[in-house]
Enzyme design. Structure first.
Site, mmCIF file in Angstrom:
data_model
loop_
_atom_site.group_PDB
_atom_site.id
_atom_site.type_symbol
_atom_site.label_atom_id
_atom_site.label_comp_id
_atom_site.label_asym_id
_atom_site.label_seq_id
_atom_site.Cartn_x
_atom_site.Cartn_y
_atom_site.Cartn_z
ATOM 1 C CE LYS A 148 -2.939 0.554 -3.307
ATOM 2 N NZ LYS A 148 -3.099 2.012 -3.520
ATOM 3 C CG ASP A 208 -5.949 1.366 -1.581
ATOM 4 O OD1 ASP A 208 -5.560 2.448 -2.039
ATOM 5 O OD2 ASP A 208 -6.610 0.552 -2.263
HETATM 6 N N1 GLU Z 1 -3.783 4.215 -0.798
HETATM 7 C C1 GLU Z 1 -3.521 5.596 -1.052
HETATM 8 C C2 GLU Z 1 -3.224 5.810 -2.528
HETATM 9 O O1 GLU Z 1 -3.624 5.028 -3.351
HETATM 10 C C3 GLU Z 1 -2.453 6.178 -0.120
HETATM 11 C C4 GLU Z 1 -1.099 5.563 -0.217
HETATM 12 C C5 GLU Z 1 -0.113 6.067 0.846
HETATM 13 O O2 GLU Z 1 -0.448 6.979 1.563
HETATM 14 O O3 GLU Z 1 0.970 5.494 0.909
HETATM 15 O O4 GLU Z 1 -2.674 6.809 -2.905
#
Ligand code: GLU
Length: 420
Positions: free
Chosen positions: A109, A149
């Site tokens: 992340k 996100d």
């Molecule tokens: N931010 C989204 C999550 O928390 C998507 C993450 C992604 O697609 O890599 O799942």
């Protein structure tokens, strides 16, 4: 917010969730410590020229939590409350999310401490491009693939894709997912988290004998996840959306409303508050409404030991990451509320990110129907795997999801071994 007894530090919560599942799985304490630790953490402080001519230094992070199963994967968040511990927790949750969905990724992340609401588009572009350059030393299509996100979107991803591509000297669409269609995005990615949530809610409904047609739904957070979820539940399942909210407050109508009209209203006025035919309620009150389904779709720390005793929904569908504390989990489990945990409920987003990446690598694109059908298959199998674990081990849905996910990562360690 009323006083809460338990910790709200997201990384402490994430570690406790691992401990709980680890105990049930009888994990070796050394291995447990591995699973509770992020593999790599990058903190960057970088300057950005603001519109007024001054230079401002921003702080950003990229945490690569675990890549036992495959390349790191996870979104990038822009928010004034971003902290290293929050990004650690979110990267940890991505690891279990990918594992429980059964997709070949690890977890990561990113985040930048900023207030995107107070920045111009040009400032956001310069900040994004510089942050992308700073983390470019560890990201890449075969290493770590960011995505949108909270307060980032397809435009943000396009800037990152362009920045990385310019430095390489050729287009690198596979470096991020959640891109606009024309530069390698996937059909269905924008609504994927919510569509996956809808499938998970439908499966949960079958288990608790709740027909989604006519079921009342309250959605906290009307951003990308919450607004699509409300629309899909309304349009495709015939559910009654009675309450939605955003950071400015919420709206309620016992009769229900069409979330598409609320979205159009929010796009015009900047908030859902004031939508005709509804009365205003607070974000806190929304969570405690007498409804069939409550969907927290905003941020962490929403369901605690303080309000869990008053939640009336039969199903809680976690569109947000980490909305519930372990203490609140225990309370809701005892009260017979079925919580579809974040790593399962909102796993549709990263699943279609995976589809996007596969399409980029193979340079062959799928129809919307192919995307939706494959997403449905993956959501339904993941839900059933977790449900079966819940039944056989007599645990709540979160522990069951963690047990499925952790067992998968542990199996990867068994094969790969501990280096050297
Ligand atoms: N931010 C989204 C999550 O928390 C998507 C993450 C992604 O697609 O890599 O799942």
């Amino acid at each position: 917010m009323a006083k809460v007894k338990e910790t709200l530090n997201p990384f402490e919560i994430a570690r406790e969730q691992i401990d709980r599942a680890g105990k049930k799985l009888n994990l070796d304490s050394g291995l447990l410590e591995v699973l509770k630790s992020p593999r790599r953490e990058l903190t960057v402080h970088f300057p950005v020229k603001m519109d007024n001519g001054r230079v401002k230094v921003f702080t950003g992070f990229r945490v690569q939590y675990n890549d036992a199963i495959g390349p790191f994967k996870g979104g990038i968040r822009y928010h004034w409350n971003v902290s290293l511990d929050e990004v650690r927790a979110l990267s940890c949750w991505m690891t279990w999310k990918c594992a429980v969905m059964g997709i070949p990724y690890g977890g990561a992340k990113g985040g930048v401490i900023c207030n995107p609401k107070e920045m111009s588009k040009d400032e956001l572009e310069r900040m994004t491009r510089r942050y992308a350059s700073e983390i470019s030393i560890i990201i890449g299509p075969e290493k770590d693939i960011p995505a949108p996100d909270v307060y980032t979107d397809s435009q943000t991803m396009a800037w990152i894709m362009d920045t990385i591509s310019m430095n390489k000297g050729f287009a690198q669409p596979g470096v991020v997912t959640g891109k606009p269609l024309v530069i390698g995005g996937s059909l269905g990615r924008d609504e994927a988290t919510s569509r996956g949530m809808m499938y998970a809610t439908r499966e949960a409904g079958k288990k608790v004998k709740l027909t989604l047609k006519g079921a009342s739904v309250a959605v906290q957070g009307f951003g990308n996840v919450g607004s699509h979820y409300a629309r899909l539940m309304h349009d495709e399942q015939g559910s009654k959306i009675v309450a939605v909210s955003d950071s400015k407050g919420g709206i309620y109508s016992e009769k229900g409303f069409d979330p598409k009209e609320v979205l159009a209203f929010k796009e015009k006025t900047g908030s859902v508050v004031g939508f005709p035919g509804t009365r205003e309620i607070t974000n806190e009150a929304l969570m405690e409404l007498e409804v069939d389904i409550v969907a927290p779709c905003a941020l962490e720390g929403i369901l605690t030991s303080e309000n869990a005793p008053r939640i009336k929904g039969k199903i809680v569908a976690e569109g947000a990451n980490g909305p519930t504390t372990p203490e609140a989990d225990d309370i809701m489990h005892k009260r017979g509320i079925l919580v579809i945990p974040d790593i399962l409920a909102n796993g549709g987003g990263v699943t279609v990110s995976y589809f996007e990446w596969v399409q980029n690598l193979s340079e062959f694109f799928w129809t919307k129907k192919e995307v939706d059908d494959k997403l449905e298959g993956i959501m339904v199998s993941a839900f059933n795997r977790v449900w079966e674990m819940r039944e056989t081990k007599k645990v709540d849905m979160r522990q069951a999801a963690y047990m499925v996910a952790i067992a998968r990562v542990v199996e990867a360690y068994k094969w790969r071994g501990i280096f050297p």
